[in-house]
Design a protein around this motif. Structure first.
Motif, mmCIF file in Angstrom:
data_model
loop_
_atom_site.group_PDB
_atom_site.id
_atom_site.type_symbol
_atom_site.label_atom_id
_atom_site.label_comp_id
_atom_site.label_asym_id
_atom_site.label_seq_id
_atom_site.Cartn_x
_atom_site.Cartn_y
_atom_site.Cartn_z
ATOM 1 N N TRP A 131 45.064 26.639 -13.647
ATOM 2 C CA TRP A 131 45.034 25.701 -14.779
ATOM 3 C C TRP A 131 43.573 25.512 -15.214
ATOM 4 N N GLU A 132 43.274 26.067 -16.381
ATOM 5 C CA GLU A 132 41.914 25.989 -16.923
ATOM 6 C C GLU A 132 40.899 26.480 -15.898
ATOM 7 N N GLU A 133 41.221 27.671 -15.315
ATOM 8 C CA GLU A 133 40.373 28.366 -14.349
ATOM 9 C C GLU A 133 40.224 27.591 -13.044
ATOM 10 N N LYS A 134 41.135 26.654 -12.786
ATOM 11 C CA LYS A 134 41.171 25.929 -11.527
ATOM 12 C C LYS A 134 42.556 26.104 -10.906
ATOM 13 N N THR A 135 42.677 25.788 -9.639
ATOM 14 C CA THR A 135 43.931 26.019 -8.917
ATOM 15 C C THR A 135 44.593 24.695 -8.581
ATOM 16 N N ALA A 136 45.912 24.656 -8.824
ATOM 17 C CA ALA A 136 46.742 23.515 -8.424
ATOM 18 C C ALA A 136 47.765 24.011 -7.410
ATOM 19 N N SER A 137 48.018 23.205 -6.381
ATOM 20 C CA SER A 137 48.883 23.650 -5.292
ATOM 21 C C SER A 137 49.920 22.581 -4.950
ATOM 22 N N MET A 166 48.690 8.741 -7.851
ATOM 23 C CA MET A 166 48.446 8.773 -6.408
ATOM 24 C C MET A 166 47.545 9.946 -6.037
ATOM 25 N N LEU A 167 47.721 11.080 -6.703
ATOM 26 C CA LEU A 167 46.855 12.229 -6.452
ATOM 27 C C LEU A 167 45.415 11.910 -6.847
ATOM 28 N N LYS A 168 45.242 11.300 -8.010
ATOM 29 C CA LYS A 168 43.895 10.944 -8.457
ATOM 30 C C LYS A 168 43.258 9.913 -7.518
ATOM 31 N N MET A 209 43.168 19.134 -5.484
ATOM 32 C CA MET A 209 43.931 17.900 -5.707
ATOM 33 C C MET A 209 43.726 17.350 -7.109
ATOM 34 N N ALA A 210 42.510 17.378 -7.620
ATOM 35 C CA ALA A 210 42.253 16.885 -8.976
ATOM 36 C C ALA A 210 42.989 17.737 -10.005
ATOM 37 N N THR A 211 43.001 19.046 -9.779
ATOM 38 C CA THR A 211 43.721 19.931 -10.709
ATOM 39 C C THR A 211 45.222 19.712 -10.615
ATOM 40 N N THR A 212 45.725 19.516 -9.403
ATOM 41 C CA THR A 212 47.163 19.242 -9.235
ATOM 42 C C THR A 212 47.543 17.955 -9.957
ATOM 43 N N ALA A 213 46.668 16.948 -9.900
ATOM 44 C CA ALA A 213 46.936 15.698 -10.618
ATOM 45 C C ALA A 213 47.012 15.942 -12.118
#
Length: 987
Positions: free
Chosen positions: A525-531, A583-585, A602-606
């Motif tokens: 997501w926007e060159e970042k990873t969400a898991s 909660m993620l943030k 975690m920030a990207t997952t949020a």
């Protein structure tokens, strides 16, 4: 034509000029009517109840309080306007300084000084009223009162009073004012009987027969008996009227009028009643109406039967209990009602015709709709439908039946975009999922039909099934090719029948698709990873907080990959929520505050979870679901939805999934960047929302619409209600589906919505008026093309004679068992024929006079406690006829089971092929032949279906099926595929 007129004295109204109302059947209410009308027409008092029910009163004599807002007369209304003055004002004139006895002065006590002449006039046709309602005034000079007689309102001639009796009536009515004002006493009661007896012309001191006959005439004993019966009925009437008079002597006309008006104006009763819903009102009316009727005398309206049918379909066991507690239609009545409607796979012209009639008066906004379609799983099963003369359970698509066992039903439904209505219009049976080519053909049939009804379809709504996507892709290719030839700009829609339709994939299904892919694949997501591991981490952290949890709705079924409910939309929506994103943030910020280190994912997952939440809210707005700060609300021309949808399309196009566990990734030895079908589904759906929104606001001048009206929720609810009818049947068979589909159409899909269902409840109404369905829905049936069927006896062939001796003996034994079992079944048919015909000569033609070897099995079936034989023993000729018929039926069904008119074709072929010369006497030969053929087809039609159903369940061994026909071999193949599928699902 019957000529009807108003029976109020002095009124010439007929049924051609005004509405006429019959006398009520209720005795008390009819007596109230009589108390007003008898003074104007005394002849009514001599009529029987049956004759009074044939009399009518026109609408001019009822005040405005006797009608509802729609102009329908209230049930307990009564005529109270008798003079021209009252009719002109519309209400009884009971104002200050004026009394009802002044106008209706038949109740007025006259002074001795009042010498006003009174003339009583019973009008002749065409005559004028001399003095209106003056017939009750006291006269000092009785010779000056005159009576004019007409016979137009009198019933039968034998009950008409003579002229002398009418003069007596005038005298009685003149004295009625003083009679009514006196308090009841013994002498008064005796006077009442004398007065009323004189009123109806009965002299108790004279022979009644001689009194009613002209002078010098004679009559027979039979005539005298008839006259005595008439007089006895008059005496009963006198007694009833006497009791009524004594009960109401103390009340004046004004008091009785006030009491009646207070009853009809009981606002508490009326207001509370109309607070009930339509079904409760129908049920209450039904109970009140049937309370005094016996079970066999009850009659129910169509609405009452439909409500009872809905209850019975929901729970037959509960309906048995309710039938004992309340007055409800019997099950037989409801089954007959359901059988009147015939619904088969494919398009039903009558449904579209009624939709066209219903939507004629609609405005353009109400006509805007979408076409929703989806498949529901069925159980392969055959059922011989005798009423429709067809075998249900085979594939039936686009008017073509195939020799394949159906295990899915494809259902089409129309749903309003700006109005809350929905209507199921068609269904088809298919094996597996419907093919893309067949779906294209069906859509090209349905879309023109919908357009002809006057509705305006703007889109197609479906899930992301592979065949659905393939069919839509082919329709897009055809549309693009046609537009390129025409030089028209392509806007992303499909063109069917010269009508542009946008494509919507069901948003709840798209949300589940994203979640299912996110379980095993990371998102770039926007060159970042969400898991997904970040969501598991905060769930474990939150679970340790005890009763003060930040994510109280999340459970292991939401997060744990092994326990997650992949088919539940609510599970995916609760994970992709603003609460989870917060909660993620918060966890990421807290970690950074204490350790000065931020989790890379975690920030990207949020961000991803928050985007999915906003994305789903933007296409899920509904009335009552508005929440400040969220897009879950109506779409307007200047709302934020349009900007967000454009941004979301760009973000989804850039988003990719990291595949590390698939076969291709494992084989390549490195992760693969992939795009999943749900991404393209969201892009197509959002582009369609943008296109349809522009169309609604600019072309159809719509102020707003709710995007939740463009999804599959009504169809999913429809499937849930089909599974819930009668009992919880997760996979109904084809025949059960047809009857459930019919029942839901008859009850307008009214059934409870489960809070555990996989979609939101839809409160839309259906377009179908079920009364129209009870017209003749049967099209003219055409006979199928004849198939030559060869019939062969089950006798040992010549090739078997050369086989081993042991095999030959086994074949002979098996043939004997077949013959003996066939004899037992043939005996059952013999008993049926005997009970129906009851002819001794006919019995001799099919019952054996002696017991032979073929009756061996029947002897063992006899009960030893019975002295005589209870079973039937058919003769050899009848047994041969029975076996030939059964072989013919099974061979015919093996070749023509997918055809229609099965019973009629079989009957025609059997009657023309087999010999019935030995069956029945000369008088009943034709009747016996038809009865035998009908019961044989019915018995073995169901038997053939049962054999196939046992094979579909695996109850018949494969070695026996290999010797059967083609349908049985296909059933075995279907069973193997279903068994293999269950094994795969269980792993």
């Amino acid at each position: 034509m019957v000529y009807k007129k108003c029976c109020v004295g002095g009124c010439n109204t007929t049924h051609e000029t005004h509405r006429l109302f019959s006398f009520p059947r209720n005795d008390n209410l009819r007596n109230l009517w009589m108390s007003f009308i008898v003074p104007t027409n005394p002849q009514l008092i001599a009529l029987s109840k049956a004759q009074l029910l044939n009399k009518h009163v026109c609408e001019k004599h009822f005040d405005i309080f006797q009608f509802d807002n729609e102009g329908r007369r209230l049930r307990y209304s009564y005529p109270s306007l008798l003079t021209d003055n009252e009719i002109a004002h519309g209400v009884p004139l009971i104002a200050t300084g004026w009394d009802v006895t002044t106008e209706h002065n038949y109740c007025k006590v006259q002074d001795d000084d009042d010498f006003t002449e009174a003339v009583v006039v019973i009008r002749k046709p065409g005559s004028d009223v001399t003095i209106e309602h003056n017939y009750c005034k006291e006269q000092n000079d009785c010779s000056k009162s005159s009576v004019e007689i007409g016979s137009s309102d009198v019933g039968n001639s034998h009950e008409q009073p003579s002229c002398s009796n009418f003069s007596t009536v005038a005298t009685v009515v003149e004295n009625k004012d003083t009679f009514l004002e006196q308090p009841p006493s013994a002498s008064t009661k005796g006077m009442e009987i004398d007065v009323l007896e004189e009123l109806v012309g009965i002299d108790s001191n004279v022979n009644v027969v001689n009194q009613m006959l002209p002078k010098g005439s004679t009559c027979t004993k039979k005539q005298k008996g008839s006259v005595k019966k008439i007089v006895s009925r008059k005496r009963k009437l006198v007694k009833i009227l006497t009791n009524i008079a004594t009960e109401t002597l103390s009340d004046s006309v004004s008091q009785r009028l006030d009491q009646a008006q207070s009853l009809s104006r009981n606002k508490d009763l009326l207001e509370n009643f109309y607070l009930l819903n339509k079904q409760a009102q129908t049920f209450l009316f039904m109970q009140l109406k049937q309370i005094h009727k016996s079970k066999m005398a009850r009659r129910f309206t169509l609405d009452e039967k439909l409500m009872a049918l809905l209850i019975m379909k929901q729970s037959p066991k509960s309906y048995k209990l309710l039938e004992k507690m309340f007055a409800l239609p019997s099950k037989r009545t409801l089954n007959r009602l359901s059988e009147k409607v015939s619904i088969q796979p494919g398009l039903n012209p009558l449904i579209f015709e009624h939709i066209s009639n219903t939507t004629k008066k609609w405005d353009t906004k109400q006509k805007l709709c979408t076409i929703v379609f989806d498949e529901v799983s069925l159980t392969p099963h055959l059922t011989f439908n005798e009423k429709d003369d067809i075998i249900n359970g085979f594939v039936d698509i686009a008017g073509e039946r195939k020799l394949k066992y159906c295990d899915h039903a494809l259902v089409f439904m129309l749903r309003g975009i700006c109005s809350p209505w929905r209507q199921s219009v068609a269904f088809y049976f298919c094996e597996g999922t419907v093919s893309a080519a067949e779906l294209q053909c069906i859509l090209k049939q349905i879309v023109p039909q919908v357009i002809r009804t006057g509705l305006i379809p703007l889109g197609l709504v479906c899930d992301q099934g592979s065949t659905f996507r393939t069919a839509i892709r082919r329709l897009r290719e055809d549309t693009i090719r046609r537009r390129n030839i025409q030089g028209v700009h392509d806007d992303g829609s499909v063109n069917i029948a010269d009508h542009d339709l946008s494509i919507f994939f069901d948003p709840p299904h798209l949300l589940k698709g994203l979640r299912n892919n996110f379980l095993n694949k990371d998102i770039i997501w926007e060159e970042k990873t969400a898991s997904w591991k970040d969501i598991e981490f905060i769930f474990d952290l939150d679970s340790k907080l005890g009763h003060t949890r930040a994510l109280p709705k999340l459970t292991a079924h939401h997060v744990d990959r092994q326990k997650i409910k992949k088919m539940k939309v609510s599970v995916a929506a609760q994970v992709f929520s603003a609460r989870t994103a917060a909660m993620l943030k918060y966890t990421n910020a807290l970690n950074y505050f204490h350790t000065a280190n931020s989790d890379a994912t975690m920030a990207t997952t949020a961000e991803v979870v928050e985007f999915f939440d906003t994305l789903f809210d933007s296409v899920n707005g509904y009335p009552g679901g508005v929440q400040r700060g969220k897009l879950r609300r109506a779409v307007k021309q200047n709302s934020q939805h349009h900007t967000f949808w454009i941004e979301a399309i760009n973000k989804i196009k850039k988003m990719v999934f990291v595949d590390t566990s698939s076969k291709h990734a494992t084989k390549a030895g490195k992760p693969r960047l992939v795009r999943v079908p749900s991404q393209q589904g969201w892009i197509t759906t959002l582009e369609s929302f943008i296109r349809v929104s522009k169309l609604l606001f600019e072309q159809y001048n719509v102020e707003y619409y709710y995007p939740r009206n463009i999804n599959q929720d009504p169809l999913e609810n429809f499937f849930g209600r089909i599974r819930a009818i009668n009992y919880r049947n997760v996979n109904p068979d084809a025949n059960t589906f047809i009857y459930a589909f019919k029942s839901l159409m008859l009850s307008n899909m009214l059934s409870p919505h489960s809070k555990f269902s996989n979609c939101e409840e839809d409160n839309g109404e259906t377009l179908l008026n079920v009364s129209l369905l009870f017209k003749n829905l049967h099209n003219n049936k055409e006979n199928d093309s004849e198939n030559t069927v060869s019939i062969s006896r089950d006798l040992p062939s010549s090739s078997q004679a050369s086989s081993r001796e042991k095999l030959l003996v086994n074949d002979v034994v098996m043939e004997k068992i077949k013959v003996h079992c066939s004899a037992y079944t043939a005996g059952y048919i013999c008993r049926k024929i005997t009970r129906a015909i009851r002819c001794k000569d006919c019995i001799k033609t099919y019952i054996s006079s002696t017991e032979t070897n073929i009756h061996s099995y029947i002897k063992f079936r006899e009960y030893k406690l019975l002295k005589n034989n209870n079973l039937a023993y058919p003769n050899e000729k009848f047994l041969i006829l029975y076996r030939d018929g059964t072989h013919f039926i099974h061979n015919y069904l093996n070749y023509s089971c997918i055809g229609s008119n099965i019973k009629s074709n079989l009957k025609r072929k059997i009657l023309s092929t087999l010999s019935f010369s030995c069956l029945g006497c000369d008088k009943h030969a034709l009747i016996v032949k038809n009865f035998f053929t009908n019961i044989l087809i019915r018995l073995h039609g169901h038997n053939w279906c049962n054999i196939n159903n046992k094979i579909l369940k695996g109850d018949i061994d494969e070695k026996y099926v290999s010797k059967m026909g083609e349908p049985q071999k296909l059933a075995l193949k279907k069973y193997k595929s279903l068994r293999l599928r269950k094994k795969c699902l269980s792993k």
